[in-house]
Design a protein around this motif. Structure first.
Motif, PDB file in Angstrom:
ATOM      1  N   SER A 135       0.830  -1.209   0.000  1.00  0.00           N
ATOM      2  CA  SER A 135       0.000   0.000   0.000  1.00  0.00           C
ATOM      3  C   SER A 135       0.859   1.252   0.000  1.00  0.00           C
ATOM      4  O   SER A 135       0.556   2.235  -0.699  1.00  0.00           O
ATOM      5  CB  SER A 135      -0.925   0.000   1.223  1.00  0.00           C
TER       6      SER A 135
ATOM      7  N   TRP B 105       2.822   1.409  -3.546  1.00  0.00           N
ATOM      8  CA  TRP B 105       1.966   1.759  -4.678  1.00  0.00           C
ATOM      9  C   TRP B 105       1.283   3.117  -4.512  1.00  0.00           C
ATOM     10  O   TRP B 105       1.060   3.825  -5.487  1.00  0.00           O
ATOM     11  CB  TRP B 105       0.935   0.664  -4.936  1.00  0.00           C
TER      12      TRP B 105
ATOM     13  N   TYR C 270      -5.305   1.746   0.462  1.00  0.00           N
ATOM     14  CA  TYR C 270      -5.181   0.449  -0.199  1.00  0.00           C
ATOM     15  C   TYR C 270      -5.212   0.653  -1.702  1.00  0.00           C
ATOM     16  O   TYR C 270      -6.094   1.342  -2.234  1.00  0.00           O
ATOM     17  CB  TYR C 270      -6.325  -0.474   0.231  1.00  0.00           C
ATOM     18  N   VAL C 271      -4.254   0.085  -2.393  1.00  0.00           N
ATOM     19  CA  VAL C 271      -4.194   0.161  -3.852  1.00  0.00           C
ATOM     20  C   VAL C 271      -4.451  -1.249  -4.387  1.00  0.00           C
ATOM     21  O   VAL C 271      -3.638  -2.152  -4.210  1.00  0.00           O
ATOM     22  CB  VAL C 271      -2.822   0.676  -4.337  1.00  0.00           C
ATOM     23  N   SER C 272      -5.594  -1.427  -5.010  1.00  0.00           N
ATOM     24  CA  SER C 272      -6.014  -2.744  -5.467  1.00  0.00           C
ATOM     25  C   SER C 272      -5.350  -3.117  -6.787  1.00  0.00           C
ATOM     26  O   SER C 272      -4.745  -2.278  -7.468  1.00  0.00           O
ATOM     27  CB  SER C 272      -7.532  -2.781  -5.641  1.00  0.00           C
ATOM     28  N   ASP C 273      -5.491  -4.384  -7.165  1.00  0.00           N
ATOM     29  CA  ASP C 273      -4.985  -4.825  -8.463  1.00  0.00           C
ATOM     30  C   ASP C 273      -5.636  -4.022  -9.586  1.00  0.00           C
ATOM     31  O   ASP C 273      -4.980  -3.653 -10.567  1.00  0.00           O
ATOM     32  CB  ASP C 273      -5.264  -6.312  -8.668  1.00  0.00           C
ATOM     33  N   ALA C 274      -6.938  -3.754  -9.442  1.00  0.00           N
ATOM     34  CA  ALA C 274      -7.644  -2.972 -10.462  1.00  0.00           C
ATOM     35  C   ALA C 274      -7.092  -1.555 -10.543  1.00  0.00           C
ATOM     36  O   ALA C 274      -6.978  -0.987 -11.640  1.00  0.00           O
ATOM     37  CB  ALA C 274      -9.142  -2.946 -10.157  1.00  0.00           C
ATOM     38  N   ASP C 275      -6.738  -0.984  -9.388  1.00  0.00           N
ATOM     39  CA  ASP C 275      -6.144   0.355  -9.384  1.00  0.00           C
ATOM     40  C   ASP C 275      -4.825   0.365 -10.156  1.00  0.00           C
ATOM     41  O   ASP C 275      -4.544   1.291 -10.922  1.00  0.00           O
ATOM     42  CB  ASP C 275      -5.885   0.827  -7.947  1.00  0.00           C
TER      43      ASP C 275
END
Length: 254
Positions: A28, A31, A229-234
């Motif tokens: 987190s 990214w 939180y930085v998601s895979d989609a982000d």
């Protein structure tokens, strides 16, 4: 009770060490930092160089880094030494002319991001590569910030025999740690007594992931923060924007 404010992490003019147990949220921080820098990257004012020895975290967005991405120990050593070469060239050119760095398209700020730095130092079986990597990291962290080359390094185990140069990072971030003794290993002597209870952060991801204590070079008092939180989609969206598949990054104009 302190008020809540956005957390802004300074990476220019310093070096940052991030330590935390598995699942504590190191990704987190890495990214979120990269995402925040991307507009400046697109403008040519910043370059992000990525070292990803575990081939897990940074590889997901490797198109953001181009040829400044390395995963094998040999490639990581080469990339670190290339950063040292940039640093030394600037030091030669800046000598007697300027004492601090201002990012320009000719001399952009270079941020070297290292995920799980211990894979390249303590756990590296090739002694030659280990020496090259350790020497390059020590050179960057002692001489790089004045000429616009910074290091953002993450690791799980904060013991000194794992990362002997941890004291060369002026700014430090402690995510959830397994033992109380590790807090002062990361943040410096007395940090836990000043309230940095990183060993008490919840191991439940929804409650504790991304929660950390920060101790800056300019202040001995730790501050409790939480990274987004930085998601895979982000990350996929970031790559799509950077490669031109979509028109703008969050916060940029269309």
């Amino acid at each position: 009770m302190r008020g809540r404010h956005p957390w802004r992490l300074k990476v220019h003019g310093t070096h940052v060490l991030v330590a935390g147990a598995t699942g504590a949220g190191k990704g987190s921080i890495l990214w979120s930092t990269i995402r925040g820098l991307l507009p400046a990257v697109r403008a040519g004012l910043v370059e992000v160089w990525a070292l990803d020895p575990k081939r897990m975290e940074l590889s997901f967005g490797r198109d953001l880094f181009g040829d400044r991405y390395a995963a094998t120990p040999g490639a990581c050593a080469d990339l670190l030494e290339a950063a040292v070469a940039v640093m030394q060239d600037r030091a030669d050119r800046f000598a007697g002319l300027q004492r601090t760095h201002t990012p320009t398209t000719e001399d952009p700020f270079v941020l070297v991001v290292v995920d799980e730095v211990a894979f390249l130092t303590a756990y590296q079986s090739d002694k030659g590569l280990k020496l090259r990597i350790s020497a390059a990291l020590a050179t960057l962290t002692t001489q790089g910030r004045a000429v616009g080359v910074g290091v953002l390094a993450a690791l799980q185990d904060p013991r000194k025999d794992v990362l002997s140069i941890r004291n060369l990072f002026p700014d430090k971030i402690a995510l959830r740690l397994d033992e109380s003794e590790q807090v002062d290993m990361v943040l410096g002597d007395g940090a836990r007594d000043r309230g940095a209870l990183a060993d008490h952060i919840s191991p439940i991801p929804a409650q504790g992931a991304g929660v950390a204590y920060v101790r800056l070079e300019t202040s001995p008092d730790p501050i409790r923060v939480r990274a987004a939180y930085v998601s895979d989609a982000d990350i996929r969206d970031m790559v799509a924007v950077f490669t031109g598949a979509t028109p703008s990054l969050p916060g940029e104009g269309a």
